[in-house]
Design a protein around this motif. Structure first.
Motif, PDB file in Angstrom:
ATOM      1  N   ARG A   6      16.383  41.411  26.523  1.00 18.25           N
ATOM      2  CA  ARG A   6      15.545  42.365  27.148  1.00 18.25           C
ATOM      3  C   ARG A   6      14.523  43.011  26.175  1.00 18.25           C
ATOM      4  NH1 ARG A   6      19.803  44.170  30.223  1.00 18.25           N
ATOM      5  NH2 ARG A   6      19.591  43.063  32.290  1.00 18.25           N
ATOM      6  N   GLU A   7      15.610  43.449  24.471  1.00 22.90           N
ATOM      7  CA  GLU A   7      14.937  44.250  24.209  1.00 22.90           C
ATOM      8  C   GLU A   7      14.133  44.119  22.554  1.00 22.90           C
ATOM      9  OE1 GLU A   7      18.641  46.988  22.909  1.00 22.90           O
ATOM     10  OE2 GLU A   7      18.995  47.942  24.857  1.00 22.90           O
ATOM     11  N   ARG A   8      14.860  42.416  22.442  1.00 21.05           N
ATOM     12  CA  ARG A   8      13.913  41.767  21.164  1.00 21.05           C
ATOM     13  C   ARG A   8      15.072  40.467  21.063  1.00 21.05           C
ATOM     14  NH1 ARG A   8      18.813  41.034  18.241  1.00 21.05           N
ATOM     15  NH2 ARG A   8      20.099  42.660  18.242  1.00 21.05           N
ATOM     16  N   ALA A   9      14.518  39.777  20.197  1.00 20.78           N
ATOM     17  CA  ALA A   9      14.385  38.677  20.216  1.00 20.78           C
ATOM     18  C   ALA A   9      15.937  38.094  20.092  1.00 20.78           C
ATOM     19  CB  ALA A   9      13.585  37.810  18.875  1.00 20.78           C
ATOM     20  N   VAL A  10      16.663  37.078  20.353  1.00 20.71           N
ATOM     21  CA  VAL A  10      17.915  37.122  19.878  1.00 20.71           C
ATOM     22  C   VAL A  10      18.348  36.144  18.435  1.00 20.71           C
ATOM     23  CG1 VAL A  10      19.552  35.498  20.777  1.00 20.71           C
ATOM     24  CG2 VAL A  10      18.637  36.393  22.563  1.00 20.71           C
ATOM     25  N   GLU A  11      18.842  36.427  17.620  1.00 21.17           N
ATOM     26  CA  GLU A  11      19.380  36.147  16.481  1.00 21.17           C
ATOM     27  C   GLU A  11      20.488  35.377  16.055  1.00 21.17           C
ATOM     28  OE1 GLU A  11      19.542  39.515  14.451  1.00 21.17           O
ATOM     29  OE2 GLU A  11      17.388  39.990  14.647  1.00 21.17           O
ATOM     30  N   ASP A  12      20.898  34.229  15.534  1.00 25.15           N
ATOM     31  CA  ASP A  12      21.665  33.718  15.635  1.00 25.15           C
ATOM     32  C   ASP A  12      22.961  34.466  15.086  1.00 25.15           C
ATOM     33  OD1 ASP A  12      20.093  31.209  15.254  1.00 25.15           O
ATOM     34  OD2 ASP A  12      20.564  31.532  12.983  1.00 25.15           O
ATOM     35  N   ALA A  13      23.351  35.719  14.830  1.00 21.11           N
ATOM     36  CA  ALA A  13      24.184  36.829  15.223  1.00 21.11           C
ATOM     37  C   ALA A  13      25.024  36.305  16.610  1.00 21.11           C
ATOM     38  CB  ALA A  13      24.425  37.371  14.691  1.00 21.11           C
ATOM     39  N   ASP A  14      23.578  36.893  17.197  1.00 19.87           N
ATOM     40  CA  ASP A  14      23.648  37.543  18.739  1.00 19.87           C
ATOM     41  C   ASP A  14      25.124  35.833  19.049  1.00 19.87           C
ATOM     42  OD1 ASP A  14      22.851  39.837  18.219  1.00 19.87           O
ATOM     43  OD2 ASP A  14      20.278  39.193  18.453  1.00 19.87           O
ATOM     44  N   ARG A  15      24.038  34.951  18.846  1.00 19.30           N
ATOM     45  CA  ARG A  15      24.442  33.725  19.815  1.00 19.30           C
ATOM     46  C   ARG A  15      25.940  33.315  18.816  1.00 19.30           C
ATOM     47  NH1 ARG A  15      19.560  32.604  17.901  1.00 19.30           N
ATOM     48  NH2 ARG A  15      17.969  32.181  19.272  1.00 19.30           N
ATOM     49  N   GLU A  16      25.862  33.937  18.620  1.00 16.49           N
ATOM     50  CA  GLU A  16      27.533  33.510  17.250  1.00 16.49           C
ATOM     51  C   GLU A  16      28.689  34.077  18.074  1.00 16.49           C
ATOM     52  OE1 GLU A  16      27.484  33.479  13.034  1.00 16.49           O
ATOM     53  OE2 GLU A  16      25.775  32.347  12.525  1.00 16.49           O
ATOM     54  N   ALA A  17      28.702  35.919  18.507  1.00 17.13           N
ATOM     55  CA  ALA A  17      28.983  36.388  19.197  1.00 17.13           C
ATOM     56  C   ALA A  17      29.344  35.800  20.984  1.00 17.13           C
ATOM     57  CB  ALA A  17      28.507  38.308  19.275  1.00 17.13           C
ATOM     58  N   LEU A  18      28.737  35.839  21.116  1.00 15.59           N
ATOM     59  CA  LEU A  18      28.937  35.371  22.726  1.00 15.59           C
ATOM     60  C   LEU A  18      29.725  33.922  22.895  1.00 15.59           C
ATOM     61  CD1 LEU A  18      28.056  35.507  25.699  1.00 15.59           C
ATOM     62  CD2 LEU A  18      25.898  34.230  25.281  1.00 15.59           C
ATOM     63  N   ASP A  19      29.225  32.955  21.857  1.00 16.60           N
ATOM     64  CA  ASP A  19      29.770  32.027  21.491  1.00 16.60           C
ATOM     65  C   ASP A  19      31.311  32.292  21.570  1.00 16.60           C
ATOM     66  OD1 ASP A  19      27.917  30.407  22.347  1.00 16.60           O
ATOM     67  OD2 ASP A  19      27.063  29.754  20.736  1.00 16.60           O
ATOM     68  N   GLU A  20      31.423  33.233  20.546  1.00 18.06           N
ATOM     69  CA  GLU A  20      33.004  33.951  20.239  1.00 18.06           C
ATOM     70  C   GLU A  20      33.838  34.363  21.559  1.00 18.06           C
ATOM     71  OE1 GLU A  20      33.221  35.925  16.589  1.00 18.06           O
ATOM     72  OE2 GLU A  20      32.184  34.324  15.224  1.00 18.06           O
ATOM     73  N   ALA A  21      32.783  34.941  21.946  1.00 15.23           N
ATOM     74  CA  ALA A  21      33.726  35.385  23.671  1.00 15.23           C
ATOM     75  C   ALA A  21      33.764  34.422  24.304  1.00 15.23           C
ATOM     76  CB  ALA A  21      32.592  36.526  24.147  1.00 15.23           C
TER      77      ALA A  21
END
Length: 179
Positions: free
Chosen positions: A77-92
Motif C-alpha cells: 500500500r505504501e511503496r514498491a515491494v523490494e527484494d528484502a520485503d519478498r525475502e522476509a515474507l518467503d523466510e516466514a
C-alpha cells in the motif's frame, strides 16, 4: 529312622533353597516390570516434550507468517515491494512450512485438523498477496479482500492453539485463549 531323617532333612534343604530361588525370581520379575513401567513413563514424557516443542514452534512460526503477510500488505500500500520485503515474507513462509511438516508427523488428528486449516489459509492468502504484487489478481481479489482474509487467520490460529493446549493437558479446550 536314619533314612527318614535324611529324607526329611533333604526335603527341608531343597525347600529352603527352592523358596529362596523362587523369591529371587519373583523379585527379578517385579524389578523387570518396574523397569518397563519406568521406560514407558519416560517414553510418554519424551513424547509430550516433543509435542510441546513442536506446538510452540508451529504456533510461533504461523503467527510470524501471518504478521509477515500483514506487513507485506502494508508495504504494498505504501511503496514498491523490494527484494528484502519478498525475502522476509518467503523466510516466514518457509519457516511455517517446515513447522507444519513436522507437526504432520507428530500431532494427533485433533491438533492436525486446526493446524491444517491454518496452513491452508496461510497458503491461500500468500497466493493472493503474490498475485496482487504481480498485478495479476484473480477475480474479486483486492487489497481489501486479501487484508480481510489475512485478518481471519487470527481466529484459526486461536483454534489451533486451543487444540494444542488441550492435547498437552494445559487447558480443557473449553475456555477462550486470547492473542
Amino acid at each position: 529312622m536314619e533314612i527318614g531323617a535324611m529324607v526329611i532333612a533333604a526335603v527341608g534343604v531343597v525347600g529352603t533353597l527352592g523358596g529362596a530361588l523362587l523369591t529371587q525370581r519373583g523379585a527379578e520379575r517385579a524389578k523387570r516390570r518396574e523397569m518397563e513401567l519406568l521406560r514407558g513413563h519416560e517414553e510418554i514424557r519424551d513424547y509430550l516434550a516433543l509435542r510441546r516443542t513442536c506446538y510452540a514452534d508451529l504456533n510461533r512460526d504461523a503467527r510470524q507468517f501471518t504478521t509477515a503477510l500483514n506487513r507485506h500488505l502494508h508495504v504494498m500500500r505504501e511503496r514498491a515491494v523490494e527484494d528484502a520485503d519478498r525475502e522476509a515474507l518467503d523466510e516466514a513462509k518457509d519457516a511455517q512450512r517446515d513447522r507444519y511438516s513436522e507437526a504432520q508427523m507428530i500431532a494427533p488428528d485433533a491438533v492436525l485438523g486446526p493446524a491444517s486449516a491454518v496452513n491452508h489459509a496461510l497458503s491461500r492468502v500468500y497466493g493472493q498477496v503474490k498475485r496482487l504484487e504481480r498485478g495479476a489478481p484473480e477475480e474479486g481479489e483486492t487489497m481489501a479482500t486479501v487484508s480481510r482474509d489475512q485478518q481471519e487467520i487470527w481466529a484459526l490460529l486461536r483454534e489451533m492453539r486451543a487444540a494444542m493446549r488441550a492435547d498437552l493437558g494445559v487447558s480443557d479446550g473449553s475456555g477462550p485463549v486470547s492473542g
